[in-house]
Design a protein around this motif. Structure first.
Motif, PDB file in Angstrom:
ATOM      1  N   UNK B  76       0.843  -1.211   0.000  1.00 42.99           N
ATOM      2  CA  UNK B  76       0.000   0.000   0.000  1.00 42.99           C
ATOM      3  C   UNK B  76       0.872   1.253   0.000  1.00 42.99           C
ATOM      4  N   UNK B  77       1.920   1.211   0.818  1.00 43.78           N
ATOM      5  CA  UNK B  77       2.798   2.379   0.923  1.00 43.78           C
ATOM      6  C   UNK B  77       3.508   2.663  -0.397  1.00 43.78           C
ATOM      7  N   UNK B  78       3.981   1.614  -1.059  1.00 45.27           N
ATOM      8  CA  UNK B  78       4.689   1.797  -2.337  1.00 45.27           C
ATOM      9  C   UNK B  78       3.778   2.468  -3.360  1.00 45.27           C
ATOM     10  N   UNK B  79       2.533   2.056  -3.390  1.00 44.36           N
ATOM     11  CA  UNK B  79       1.603   2.671  -4.354  1.00 44.36           C
ATOM     12  C   UNK B  79       1.395   4.147  -4.044  1.00 44.36           C
ATOM     13  N   UNK B  80       1.293   4.477  -2.772  1.00 41.49           N
ATOM     14  CA  UNK B  80       1.129   5.893  -2.402  1.00 41.49           C
ATOM     15  C   UNK B  80       2.398   6.686  -2.701  1.00 41.49           C
ATOM     16  N   UNK B  81       3.533   6.054  -2.503  1.00 41.08           N
ATOM     17  CA  UNK B  81       4.802   6.750  -2.756  1.00 41.08           C
ATOM     18  C   UNK B  81       4.959   7.051  -4.250  1.00 41.08           C
ATOM     19  N   UNK B  82       4.679   6.072  -5.092  1.00 36.06           N
ATOM     20  CA  UNK B  82       4.827   6.338  -6.523  1.00 36.06           C
ATOM     21  C   UNK B  82       3.803   7.363  -7.004  1.00 36.06           C
ATOM     22  N   UNK B  83       2.603   7.316  -6.447  1.00 38.48           N
ATOM     23  CA  UNK B  83       1.610   8.341  -6.812  1.00 38.48           C
ATOM     24  C   UNK B  83       2.142   9.728  -6.438  1.00 38.48           C
ATOM     25  N   UNK B  84       2.750   9.825  -5.256  1.00 33.75           N
ATOM     26  CA  UNK B  84       3.319  11.116  -4.834  1.00 33.75           C
ATOM     27  C   UNK B  84       4.464  11.536  -5.750  1.00 33.75           C
ATOM     28  N   UNK B  85       5.260  10.573  -6.204  1.00 32.60           N
ATOM     29  CA  UNK B  85       6.363  10.895  -7.115  1.00 32.60           C
ATOM     30  C   UNK B  85       5.842  11.380  -8.462  1.00 32.60           C
ATOM     31  N   UNK B  86       4.810  10.723  -8.966  1.00 33.55           N
ATOM     32  CA  UNK B  86       4.240  11.165 -10.249  1.00 33.55           C
ATOM     33  C   UNK B  86       3.713  12.592 -10.117  1.00 33.55           C
ATOM     34  N   UNK B  87       3.020  12.850  -9.002  1.00 32.80           N
ATOM     35  CA  UNK B  87       2.431  14.178  -8.807  1.00 32.80           C
ATOM     36  C   UNK B  87       3.496  15.257  -8.606  1.00 32.80           C
ATOM     37  N   UNK B  88       4.601  14.888  -7.995  1.00 30.28           N
ATOM     38  CA  UNK B  88       5.618  15.871  -7.629  1.00 30.28           C
ATOM     39  C   UNK B  88       6.848  15.848  -8.526  1.00 30.28           C
ATOM     40  N   UNK B  89       6.775  15.115  -9.620  1.00 35.24           N
ATOM     41  CA  UNK B  89       7.952  14.969 -10.491  1.00 35.24           C
ATOM     42  C   UNK B  89       8.492  16.320 -10.934  1.00 35.24           C
ATOM     43  N   UNK B  90       7.604  17.240 -11.250  1.00 34.19           N
ATOM     44  CA  UNK B  90       8.041  18.546 -11.763  1.00 34.19           C
ATOM     45  C   UNK B  90       8.716  19.389 -10.684  1.00 34.19           C
ATOM     46  N   UNK B  91       8.536  19.022  -9.416  1.00 31.76           N
ATOM     47  CA  UNK B  91       9.159  19.790  -8.334  1.00 31.76           C
ATOM     48  C   UNK B  91      10.629  19.434  -8.145  1.00 31.76           C
ATOM     49  N   UNK B  92      11.053  18.311  -8.705  1.00 32.31           N
ATOM     50  CA  UNK B  92      12.445  17.903  -8.498  1.00 32.31           C
ATOM     51  C   UNK B  92      13.392  18.894  -9.158  1.00 32.31           C
ATOM     52  N   UNK B  93      14.406  19.301  -8.397  1.00 34.72           N
ATOM     53  CA  UNK B  93      15.414  20.238  -8.899  1.00 34.72           C
ATOM     54  C   UNK B  93      16.783  19.649  -8.561  1.00 34.72           C
ATOM     55  N   UNK B  94      17.510  19.268  -9.589  1.00 34.15           N
ATOM     56  CA  UNK B  94      18.791  18.587  -9.355  1.00 34.15           C
ATOM     57  C   UNK B  94      19.836  19.497  -8.718  1.00 34.15           C
ATOM     58  N   UNK B  95      19.568  20.812  -8.688  1.00 34.80           N
ATOM     59  CA  UNK B  95      20.523  21.699  -8.026  1.00 34.80           C
ATOM     60  C   UNK B  95      20.340  21.686  -6.510  1.00 34.80           C
ATOM     61  N   UNK B  96      19.243  21.124  -6.061  1.00 34.82           N
ATOM     62  CA  UNK B  96      18.967  21.096  -4.625  1.00 34.82           C
ATOM     63  C   UNK B  96      19.201  19.733  -4.009  1.00 34.82           C
ATOM     64  N   UNK B  97      19.027  18.700  -4.781  1.00 33.82           N
ATOM     65  CA  UNK B  97      19.194  17.345  -4.254  1.00 33.82           C
ATOM     66  C   UNK B  97      19.406  16.389  -5.405  1.00 33.82           C
ATOM     67  N   UNK B  98      20.040  15.261  -5.098  1.00 31.79           N
ATOM     68  CA  UNK B  98      20.140  14.226  -6.125  1.00 31.79           C
ATOM     69  C   UNK B  98      18.772  13.563  -6.267  1.00 31.79           C
ATOM     70  N   UNK B  99      18.579  12.916  -7.388  1.00 34.22           N
ATOM     71  CA  UNK B  99      17.295  12.247  -7.596  1.00 34.22           C
ATOM     72  C   UNK B  99      17.051  11.123  -6.581  1.00 34.22           C
ATOM     73  N   UNK B 100      18.061  10.289  -6.264  1.00 36.05           N
ATOM     74  CA  UNK B 100      17.801   9.267  -5.244  1.00 36.05           C
ATOM     75  C   UNK B 100      17.401   9.864  -3.896  1.00 36.05           C
TER      76      UNK B 100
END
Lengths: 85, 218
Positions: B76-100
């Motif tokens: 259940x948690x994995x499904x919620x985590x990937x949903x959150x990643x899909x929703x927040x993908x555009x927020x990722x900024x490689x200048x602030x953090x690595x992708x992992x």
């Protein structure tokens, strides 16, 4: 008697709590207010640091179970087709 | 369509794979960094969703298994985590953090939100802090391993008791009160150790990034 914290120190205290064990709604609201007041504040720094520590000790050599992976693929298809709010 | 995936995704002007040299951190290893997936997903390249699962599925699954009580809860948690990643993908900024690190942060946030993180029974065996084992991390992807090594070396700069407290909190998921009891330390000391430790880790990880990236906007 607890020491009186500056807004900056209180914000840092709440950010650490948020990154490591979560906040109740009242504390979360207090943190939101502090971040808004303090302006340019590194709100995710502790979360990213905690994530890095977690990552450093996580062995991720077990793949997703096939059934879960298939379900995720279906959900991704639905999500990006606009079927998920 | 999510099924068909090219083997590589060349981006104009950017090589698909680059070598990141960590000498600036005074470490003596080189890291091969894969092209980030989240920016492509955030810009509407939906095929990248499958690649995201390929690269981070094992990591997210491992985090979820460790921070939940049962395989069912973990699924259940994995499904919620990937949903959150899909929703927040555009927020990722490689200048602030690595992708992992970003993926792990989103995963931890969801796990905490699910109220399973603190409820999880703490592991009773001590956290592994030996540097020899830290350099033998088994993470499958180079960038995940690289980020893990940087964090591990930052942790190694802490005093043993401080390191133990940080690991009990972040890796073992113990509450601050539980750690105070477990380590026979005042609660204020536990909070200070965690804050100091996380600040050191963050400062170490931020070094390769631009000064302008030090501030995170939400």
């Amino acid at each position: 008697m607890s020491p009186i914290l500056t807004p900056e120190d209180r914000a840092l205290e709440l950010l650490v709590d948020h990154a490591t064990e979560g906040l109740d709604p009242i504390a979360a609201g207090e943190l939101d207010d502090l971040i808004e007041r303090l302006g340019d504040f590194d709100a995710e720094a502790f979360e990213l640091a905690a994530a890095a520590v977690d990552l450093a000790h996580t062995v991720s050599d077990e793949p997703l179970p096939d059934r879960l992976r298939e379900r995720l693929s279906e959900q991704a298809t639905a999500f990006f087709a606009g079927e998920e709010a | 369509m999510l099924g068909a995936r090219p083997r590589s995704y060349p981006v104009s002007g950017v090589p698909a794979r680059t070598v990141y040299t960590a000498h600036r951190l005074e470490f003596d290893f080189e890291i091969e960094v894969q092209e980030d997936i989240l920016p492509r997903l955030g810009s509407g390249e939906t095929d990248a969703a499958e690649e995201l699962m390929d690269r981070y599925g094992g990591l997210v699954w491992s985090l979820a298994r460790r921070h939940t009580r049962s395989p069912s809860d973990a699924e259940d948690a994995v499904q919620e985590i990937f949903l959150a990643l899909w929703k927040n993908a555009a927020r990722f900024d490689s200048s602030k953090a690595s992708e992992p690190a970003f993926v792990t942060m989103v995963a931890r946030r969801r796990l905490i939100d699910l109220h399973r993180y603190r409820e999880r029974r703490p592991q009773t065996d001590g956290p592994e802090t030996d540097l020899d084992t830290l350099t033998d991390l088994k993470a499958t992807q180079a960038e995940i391993r690289a980020e893990a090594q940087l964090a591990a070396r930052a942790l190694a700069q802490l005093k043993p008791k401080e390191r133990e407290v940080v690991l009990l909190s972040t890796f073992h998921g113990m509450s601050h009160s539980e750690i105070a009891n477990h380590a026979s330390l005042p609660l204020g000391t536990v909070k200070t150790f965690i804050r100091r430790g996380l600040m050191l880790v963050r400062e170490t990880l931020e070094k390769p990034r631009s000064p302008a990236a030090r501030k995170v906007t939400t």
